[in-house]
Design a protein around this motif. Structure first.
Motif, PDB file in Angstrom:
ATOM      1  N   LYS A   5       0.831  -1.203   0.000  1.00  0.00           N
ATOM      2  CA  LYS A   5       0.000   0.000   0.000  1.00  0.00           C
ATOM      3  C   LYS A   5       0.866   1.255   0.000  1.00  0.00           C
ATOM      4  O   LYS A   5       0.579   2.215  -0.697  1.00  0.00           O
ATOM      5  CB  LYS A   5      -0.934   0.019   1.209  1.00  0.00           C
ATOM      6  N   GLU A   6       1.916   1.250   0.804  1.00  0.00           N
ATOM      7  CA  GLU A   6       2.806   2.395   0.866  1.00  0.00           C
ATOM      8  C   GLU A   6       3.456   2.621  -0.494  1.00  0.00           C
ATOM      9  O   GLU A   6       3.562   3.746  -0.960  1.00  0.00           O
ATOM     10  CB  GLU A   6       3.876   2.196   1.931  1.00  0.00           C
ATOM     11  N   HIS A   7       3.918   1.543  -1.103  1.00  0.00           N
ATOM     12  CA  HIS A   7       4.553   1.660  -2.415  1.00  0.00           C
ATOM     13  C   HIS A   7       3.547   2.177  -3.443  1.00  0.00           C
ATOM     14  O   HIS A   7       3.868   3.004  -4.275  1.00  0.00           O
ATOM     15  CB  HIS A   7       5.122   0.302  -2.846  1.00  0.00           C
ATOM     16  N   ASP A   8       2.324   1.683  -3.371  1.00  0.00           N
ATOM     17  CA  ASP A   8       1.267   2.105  -4.274  1.00  0.00           C
ATOM     18  C   ASP A   8       1.043   3.613  -4.156  1.00  0.00           C
ATOM     19  O   ASP A   8       0.992   4.316  -5.162  1.00  0.00           O
ATOM     20  CB  ASP A   8      -0.008   1.322  -3.936  1.00  0.00           C
ATOM     21  N   MET A   9       0.910   4.123  -2.937  1.00  0.00           N
ATOM     22  CA  MET A   9       0.691   5.553  -2.722  1.00  0.00           C
ATOM     23  C   MET A   9       1.918   6.354  -3.165  1.00  0.00           C
ATOM     24  O   MET A   9       1.780   7.409  -3.791  1.00  0.00           O
ATOM     25  CB  MET A   9       0.366   5.843  -1.254  1.00  0.00           C
ATOM     26  N   THR A  10       3.087   5.837  -2.885  1.00  0.00           N
ATOM     27  CA  THR A  10       4.309   6.515  -3.306  1.00  0.00           C
ATOM     28  C   THR A  10       4.354   6.641  -4.824  1.00  0.00           C
ATOM     29  O   THR A  10       4.644   7.713  -5.361  1.00  0.00           O
ATOM     30  CB  THR A  10       5.552   5.764  -2.798  1.00  0.00           C
ATOM     31  N   SER A  11       4.021   5.581  -5.511  1.00  0.00           N
ATOM     32  CA  SER A  11       4.013   5.602  -6.975  1.00  0.00           C
ATOM     33  C   SER A  11       2.978   6.590  -7.505  1.00  0.00           C
ATOM     34  O   SER A  11       3.237   7.312  -8.471  1.00  0.00           O
ATOM     35  CB  SER A  11       3.722   4.206  -7.524  1.00  0.00           C
ATOM     36  N   CYS A  12       1.820   6.619  -6.875  1.00  0.00           N
ATOM     37  CA  CYS A  12       0.767   7.560  -7.278  1.00  0.00           C
ATOM     38  C   CYS A  12       1.229   9.001  -7.106  1.00  0.00           C
ATOM     39  O   CYS A  12       1.035   9.839  -7.992  1.00  0.00           O
ATOM     40  CB  CYS A  12      -0.501   7.329  -6.470  1.00  0.00           C
ATOM     41  N   MET A  13       1.821   9.284  -5.973  1.00  0.00           N
ATOM     42  CA  MET A  13       2.274  10.646  -5.698  1.00  0.00           C
ATOM     43  C   MET A  13       3.406  11.048  -6.641  1.00  0.00           C
ATOM     44  O   MET A  13       3.461  12.199  -7.093  1.00  0.00           O
ATOM     45  CB  MET A  13       2.693  10.788  -4.237  1.00  0.00           C
ATOM     46  N   GLU A  14       4.290  10.118  -6.961  1.00  0.00           N
ATOM     47  CA  GLU A  14       5.371  10.423  -7.901  1.00  0.00           C
ATOM     48  C   GLU A  14       4.804  10.794  -9.267  1.00  0.00           C
ATOM     49  O   GLU A  14       5.254  11.763  -9.893  1.00  0.00           O
ATOM     50  CB  GLU A  14       6.319   9.234  -8.025  1.00  0.00           C
ATOM     51  N   LYS A  15       3.817  10.036  -9.718  1.00  0.00           N
ATOM     52  CA  LYS A  15       3.196  10.345 -11.005  1.00  0.00           C
ATOM     53  C   LYS A  15       2.468  11.679 -10.936  1.00  0.00           C
ATOM     54  O   LYS A  15       2.525  12.477 -11.882  1.00  0.00           O
ATOM     55  CB  LYS A  15       2.242   9.218 -11.406  1.00  0.00           C
ATOM     56  N   LEU A  16       1.788  11.955  -9.840  1.00  0.00           N
ATOM     57  CA  LEU A  16       1.076  13.218  -9.675  1.00  0.00           C
ATOM     58  C   LEU A  16       2.039  14.402  -9.722  1.00  0.00           C
ATOM     59  O   LEU A  16       1.764  15.407 -10.385  1.00  0.00           O
ATOM     60  CB  LEU A  16       0.290  13.213  -8.361  1.00  0.00           C
ATOM     61  N   VAL A  17       3.165  14.292  -9.060  1.00  0.00           N
ATOM     62  CA  VAL A  17       4.159  15.373  -9.069  1.00  0.00           C
ATOM     63  C   VAL A  17       4.644  15.632 -10.493  1.00  0.00           C
ATOM     64  O   VAL A  17       4.839  16.783 -10.905  1.00  0.00           O
ATOM     65  CB  VAL A  17       5.327  15.038  -8.118  1.00  0.00           C
ATOM     66  N   LYS A  18       4.801  14.570 -11.275  1.00  0.00           N
ATOM     67  CA  LYS A  18       5.244  14.720 -12.666  1.00  0.00           C
ATOM     68  C   LYS A  18       4.223  15.464 -13.524  1.00  0.00           C
ATOM     69  O   LYS A  18       4.568  16.005 -14.573  1.00  0.00           O
ATOM     70  CB  LYS A  18       5.539  13.352 -13.280  1.00  0.00           C
TER      71      LYS A  18
END
Length: 67
Positions: A5-18
């Motif tokens: 779950k943490e990795h999932d949220m981290t990946s989502c936030m990374e894409k959002l920042v991009k």
């Protein structure tokens, strides 16, 4: 499971920042709110091509009454 779950949220936030919307942008804020709604929404976000993310946000945000 929790680590995933943490990795999932981290990946989502990374894409959002991009997306470069900036944290004050309503699109950014709405997307973060949607991430908290369900794992499925986060999974869809991660699979979408970048050019489809804004339209997805508008459609899902409308469904949840956020846009």
């Amino acid at each position: 499971m929790e680590k995933h779950k943490e990795h999932d949220m981290t990946s989502c936030m990374e894409k959002l920042v991009k997306m470069e919307w900036g944290i004050s942008d309503p699109r950014y804020q709405t997307t973060v709110l949607l991430f908290g709604e369900s794992t499925d929404l986060r999974k869809v976000w991660l699979f979408l091509p970048t050019e489809a993310c804004e339209m997805w946000l508008k459609n899902v945000g409308s469904k949840y009454g956020l846009m």
